[in-house]
Design a protein around this motif. Structure first.
Motif, PDB file in Angstrom:
ATOM      1  N   MET A   1      26.504  49.469 -17.267  1.00 55.01           N
ATOM      2  CA  MET A   1      26.692  51.071 -16.802  1.00 55.01           C
ATOM      3  C   MET A   1      25.093  51.712 -16.857  1.00 55.01           C
ATOM      4  O   MET A   1      24.132  51.766 -17.331  1.00 55.01           O
ATOM      5  N   PHE A   2      25.259  52.024 -15.572  1.00 55.93           N
ATOM      6  CA  PHE A   2      23.617  52.158 -14.572  1.00 55.93           C
ATOM      7  C   PHE A   2      23.684  53.727 -14.711  1.00 55.93           C
ATOM      8  O   PHE A   2      24.971  54.518 -13.758  1.00 55.93           O
ATOM      9  N   CYS A   3      23.017  54.375 -14.229  1.00 51.70           N
ATOM     10  CA  CYS A   3      22.674  55.889 -13.664  1.00 51.70           C
ATOM     11  C   CYS A   3      21.692  56.066 -12.630  1.00 51.70           C
ATOM     12  O   CYS A   3      20.483  55.948 -13.220  1.00 51.70           O
ATOM     13  N   LEU A   4      21.165  56.583 -11.311  1.00 52.46           N
ATOM     14  CA  LEU A   4      20.302  56.487 -10.486  1.00 52.46           C
ATOM     15  C   LEU A   4      20.142  58.342 -10.146  1.00 52.46           C
ATOM     16  O   LEU A   4      21.027  58.215  -9.500  1.00 52.46           O
ATOM     17  N   ALA A   5      18.722  58.536 -10.705  1.00 48.35           N
ATOM     18  CA  ALA A   5      19.286  60.010 -10.941  1.00 48.35           C
ATOM     19  C   ALA A   5      18.278  59.949  -9.458  1.00 48.35           C
ATOM     20  O   ALA A   5      17.064  59.608  -9.623  1.00 48.35           O
ATOM     21  N   CYS A   6      18.199  60.671  -8.429  1.00 45.97           N
ATOM     22  CA  CYS A   6      17.824  60.955  -7.174  1.00 45.97           C
ATOM     23  C   CYS A   6      17.234  62.027  -6.853  1.00 45.97           C
ATOM     24  O   CYS A   6      18.591  63.267  -7.086  1.00 45.97           O
ATOM     25  N   ASP A   7      16.231  62.718  -6.781  1.00 42.49           N
ATOM     26  CA  ASP A   7      15.644  64.482  -6.811  1.00 42.49           C
ATOM     27  C   ASP A   7      15.377  64.629  -5.261  1.00 42.49           C
ATOM     28  O   ASP A   7      15.448  65.751  -4.759  1.00 42.49           O
ATOM     29  N   GLN A   8      15.382  63.344  -4.428  1.00 46.53           N
ATOM     30  CA  GLN A   8      15.578  63.926  -2.959  1.00 46.53           C
ATOM     31  C   GLN A   8      17.326  62.852  -2.385  1.00 46.53           C
ATOM     32  O   GLN A   8      18.444  62.601  -2.721  1.00 46.53           O
ATOM     33  N   THR A   9      17.347  63.733  -1.085  1.00 44.55           N
ATOM     34  CA  THR A   9      18.452  63.528  -0.191  1.00 44.55           C
ATOM     35  C   THR A   9      18.951  62.107  -0.050  1.00 44.55           C
ATOM     36  O   THR A   9      17.288  61.388   0.307  1.00 44.55           O
ATOM     37  N   TRP A  10      20.469  61.841   0.599  1.00 49.42           N
ATOM     38  CA  TRP A  10      20.433  60.190   0.106  1.00 49.42           C
ATOM     39  C   TRP A  10      20.033  59.723   1.868  1.00 49.42           C
ATOM     40  O   TRP A  10      20.286  60.762   2.072  1.00 49.42           O
ATOM     41  N   ARG A  11      19.467  58.660   1.908  1.00 47.45           N
ATOM     42  CA  ARG A  11      19.315  58.605   3.291  1.00 47.45           C
ATOM     43  C   ARG A  11      19.601  57.060   4.195  1.00 47.45           C
ATOM     44  O   ARG A  11      19.207  55.998   3.286  1.00 47.45           O
ATOM     45  N   ASP A  12      19.497  57.229   4.681  1.00 47.94           N
ATOM     46  CA  ASP A  12      19.486  55.735   6.099  1.00 47.94           C
ATOM     47  C   ASP A  12      17.914  55.294   6.483  1.00 47.94           C
ATOM     48  O   ASP A  12      18.024  55.420   7.529  1.00 47.94           O
ATOM     49  N   SER A  13      17.903  54.229   5.513  1.00 46.09           N
ATOM     50  CA  SER A  13      16.030  53.653   5.993  1.00 46.09           C
ATOM     51  C   SER A  13      15.547  52.776   5.721  1.00 46.09           C
ATOM     52  O   SER A  13      16.385  52.092   4.382  1.00 46.09           O
TER      53      SER A  13
ATOM     54  N   HIS B   1      12.965  52.488   4.631  1.00 45.91           N
ATOM     55  CA  HIS B   1      11.372  53.125   3.500  1.00 45.91           C
ATOM     56  C   HIS B   1      11.676  52.984   2.975  1.00 45.91           C
ATOM     57  O   HIS B   1      13.472  53.406   1.905  1.00 45.91           O
ATOM     58  N   PHE B   2      10.986  52.854   1.194  1.00 50.61           N
ATOM     59  CA  PHE B   2      11.366  53.431  -0.651  1.00 50.61           C
ATOM     60  C   PHE B   2      11.558  55.243   0.151  1.00 50.61           C
ATOM     61  O   PHE B   2      10.569  55.332   0.237  1.00 50.61           O
ATOM     62  N   TRP B   3      11.772  56.018  -0.648  1.00 47.83           N
ATOM     63  CA  TRP B   3      11.753  57.136  -0.747  1.00 47.83           C
ATOM     64  C   TRP B   3      11.990  57.297  -2.426  1.00 47.83           C
ATOM     65  O   TRP B   3      12.430  56.751  -2.911  1.00 47.83           O
ATOM     66  N   GLY B   4      12.129  58.352  -2.955  1.00 44.69           N
ATOM     67  CA  GLY B   4      12.196  59.329  -4.118  1.00 44.69           C
ATOM     68  C   GLY B   4      11.495  60.056  -4.698  1.00 44.69           C
ATOM     69  O   GLY B   4      10.195  59.467  -4.495  1.00 44.69           O
ATOM     70  N   GLY B   5      11.707  61.454  -5.313  1.00 40.38           N
ATOM     71  CA  GLY B   5      10.137  61.836  -5.494  1.00 40.38           C
ATOM     72  C   GLY B   5       9.538  61.404  -7.118  1.00 40.38           C
ATOM     73  O   GLY B   5      10.026  60.760  -8.000  1.00 40.38           O
ATOM     74  N   ASP B   6       8.847  62.428  -8.030  1.00 37.48           N
ATOM     75  CA  ASP B   6       8.708  62.477  -9.290  1.00 37.48           C
ATOM     76  C   ASP B   6       9.151  62.484 -10.180  1.00 37.48           C
ATOM     77  O   ASP B   6       9.267  61.660 -10.979  1.00 37.48           O
ATOM     78  N   ASP B   7      10.315  62.978  -9.787  1.00 41.39           N
ATOM     79  CA  ASP B   7      11.950  63.088 -10.492  1.00 41.39           C
ATOM     80  C   ASP B   7      13.088  61.510 -10.668  1.00 41.39           C
ATOM     81  O   ASP B   7      13.874  62.099 -11.350  1.00 41.39           O
ATOM     82  N   CYS B   8      12.427  60.393  -9.452  1.00 37.80           N
ATOM     83  CA  CYS B   8      13.775  59.885  -9.472  1.00 37.80           C
ATOM     84  C   CYS B   8      13.621  58.982 -10.825  1.00 37.80           C
ATOM     85  O   CYS B   8      12.112  58.466 -11.466  1.00 37.80           O
ATOM     86  N   LEU B   9      14.639  58.495 -11.565  1.00 36.54           N
ATOM     87  CA  LEU B   9      14.899  57.012 -12.127  1.00 36.54           C
ATOM     88  C   LEU B   9      15.357  56.179 -12.152  1.00 36.54           C
ATOM     89  O   LEU B   9      17.199  57.086 -11.894  1.00 36.54           O
TER      90      LEU B   9
END
Length: 516
Positions: A361-373, A375-383
């Motif tokens: 089981m995995f967990c992806l914590a995203c601090d930004q809005t999901w997008r279709d791109s 390019h890689f995205w995600g802020g400092d609190d993404c883990l």
């Protein structure tokens, strides 16, 4: 009594000479202790004398009134205080001599006392010194160091069973009951597995470093619970009452009997609160959110939900108060289109849970809005975390998330990680195979929870409604002859091939469109 008093002063002066801690030397003069600790010590000594006939604070009274949430932790803490502040083991001292004219009923009661002279106990000064040191632990590092010493018995190495007791004691201190409808053993055991790496024991410094990296707030609830008791028990013990739930500062985590626990288990939520940034457990108000794509800003403390209240206010569905289910593949359908429909447009932080075969089981914590791109995205609190069967953070930091569906010439699907040669997680567009560090696993289910406020969910619903209305309006648009002559779409259609223009559809000349 006088001898015991002088003995307490002597022990206090011995302790004052210098048991050196990371927090500094601790003074044991009675006038230096907070008033609530002095009152608590008097209450516990009186209870010990009345029930166990021992001058001091007995272990049974200590467990009953100070560490009633977890007996194993209570015994370890009791022995640790006795070891470092009494200057001796818990072997009892000889009680005061009994006068020959002692009342017969008192003598009979003392003879019937269980444990009596053999009851382990702390002196009043030892209890005050130990309790004073506990409430003086202000930093996360100092608290972590102290509780690791308690469970390792101040040894350089700590065994697997000791680590298990530390983790379980920290969890149970956050619960109102030890009986839940689901057993947390597998979830909490994943932390032990991540720490030990198959070894029988590890160095305490390594344990502290591992916990600081992967779950830095794991002893926070344990310490807050103990501190709460030390500061309020002098009022509640004499009256045999407990603090009101509205007044207590310790976290409450419970699994109601009516809950099916099919979504998130309380133990898993508790572990996440120990690991993920507080952005996810402290929702940001709508007026403080930035534009889509920006990382979530920090909010003033008076606008944030306190982390202890966050756990205490859990709803009957065993999910936090403000966490909202956005997508569940079991009920919404396991497809990339359904995922985008339910998750895209949510302007706040999210938690994505991926369940795969072999108990992974995995967990992806995203601090930004999901997008279709592309390019890689995600802020400092993404883990990204591996939850079971081994608990640990596998990726953290900005620009670790990649999700592409529509851009041609670029990899499609979900990717997590900064190393392009060895991504932490990859997921194909069919949502059938999940790859963890090049290990293929069959995907079973996906869950996405929104960690923002209710306003964020309402904004997503409004956005979906507007998009639906716009699509419907475009379908109903009727273009007349004059509008079509100036419409840019006309030139695009004609550039694609030798097509008839709009005006020719209305002519009846031979060879015209209407003639055909």
């Amino acid at each position: 009594m006088g001898n015991n008093t002088s003995q307490e002063h002597h022990q206090g002066s011995t302790s004052k000479k210098g048991f050196l801690w990371s927090g500094g030397l601790q003074s044991t003069s009675s006038h230096d202790y907070p008033d609530f600790l002095v009152k608590l010590a008097k209450v516990l000594v009186a209870k010990s004398l009345a029930e166990d006939h021992v001058e001091g604070v007995t272990q049974s009274i200590f467990l009953k009134h100070v560490c009633n949430t977890h007996e194993v932790f209570g015994k370890r803490l009791f022995n640790y205080i006795a070891k470092h502040w009494s200057g001796k083991s818990t072997t009892p001292t000889t009680p005061p001599s009994t006068p020959s004219h002692m009342d017969g009923k008192k003598k009979e009661g003392k003879e019937k006392s269980k444990g009596g002279n053999n009851c382990p106990h702390l002196s009043k000064s030892a209890f005050l010194a130990g309790a004073s040191h506990i409430i003086s632990l202000l930093t996360d590092k100092a608290q972590m160091e102290f509780y690791i010493k308690v469970f390792s018995d101040d040894e350089e190495k700590i065994g697997r069973s000791d680590v298990e007791e530390l983790i379980f004691a920290a969890y149970h201190s956050s619960t109102t009951t030890h009986k839940t409808c689901c057993l947390p053993d597998d979830i909490l055991a994943a932390v032990v597995t991540g720490v030990m790496h198959g070894k029988g024991s590890v160095n305490t410094k390594y344990l502290q470093g591992w916990l600081d990296q992967h779950c830095p707030r794991i002893v926070m609830w344990l310490h807050r619970s103990l501190t709460h008791i030390l500061t309020t028990a002098h009022r509640t013990i004499p009256l045999n009452t407990q603090e009101n739930q509205e007044d207590r500062e310790t976290p409450i985590l419970d699994c109601p009997n009516n809950s099916s626990c099919l979504n998130l288990h309380p133990a898993l939520i508790w572990l996440l609160t120990c690991s993920i940034p507080r952005l996810y457990t402290r929702p940001i108000r709508a007026e403080q959110q930035r534009r889509p794509g920006d990382s979530m800003p920090s909010s003033p403390s008076h606008l944030l939900l306190d982390p202890h209240v966050f756990i205490e206010k859990m709803v009957s569905a065993v999910s936090p108060t403000h966490w909202l289910p956005l997508y569940n593949s079991d009920t919404d359908g396991l497809s990339i289109n359904r995922f985008q429909h339910h998750v895209f447009g949510y302007q706040s932080a999210t938690l994505m849970f991926l369940t795969a075969e072999e108990g992974n089981m995995f967990c992806l914590a995203c601090d930004q809005t999901w997008r279709d791109s592309q390019h890689f995205w995600g802020g400092d609190d993404c883990l990204c975390l591996h939850l079971t069967p081994e608990y640990k953070i596998i990726e953290a930091g900005p620009k670790i998330a990649y999700f592409n569906v529509s851009s041609r010439g670029y990899p499609t699907g979900l990717q997590v990680g900064t190393d392009y040669t060895n991504r932490a997680l990859t997921l194909d567009l069919d949502l059938t195979m999940l790859t963890y560090r090049r290990i293929p696993l069959r995907l079973k289910a996906i869950e996405v929870w929104g960690c923002g406020t209710v306003e964020a969910k309402n904004a997503q619903v409004d956005l979906k409604k507007r998009e639906s209305r716009d699509t419907e309006n475009r379908r109903k648009v009727k273009i007349n002859k004059s509008d079509w002559l100036d419409n840019p779409d006309r030139y695009l259609i004609e550039m694609a091939g030798n097509r008839l223009n709009y005006a020719q559809y209305e002519t009846n000349s031979p060879g015209g469109a209407s003639g055909n």
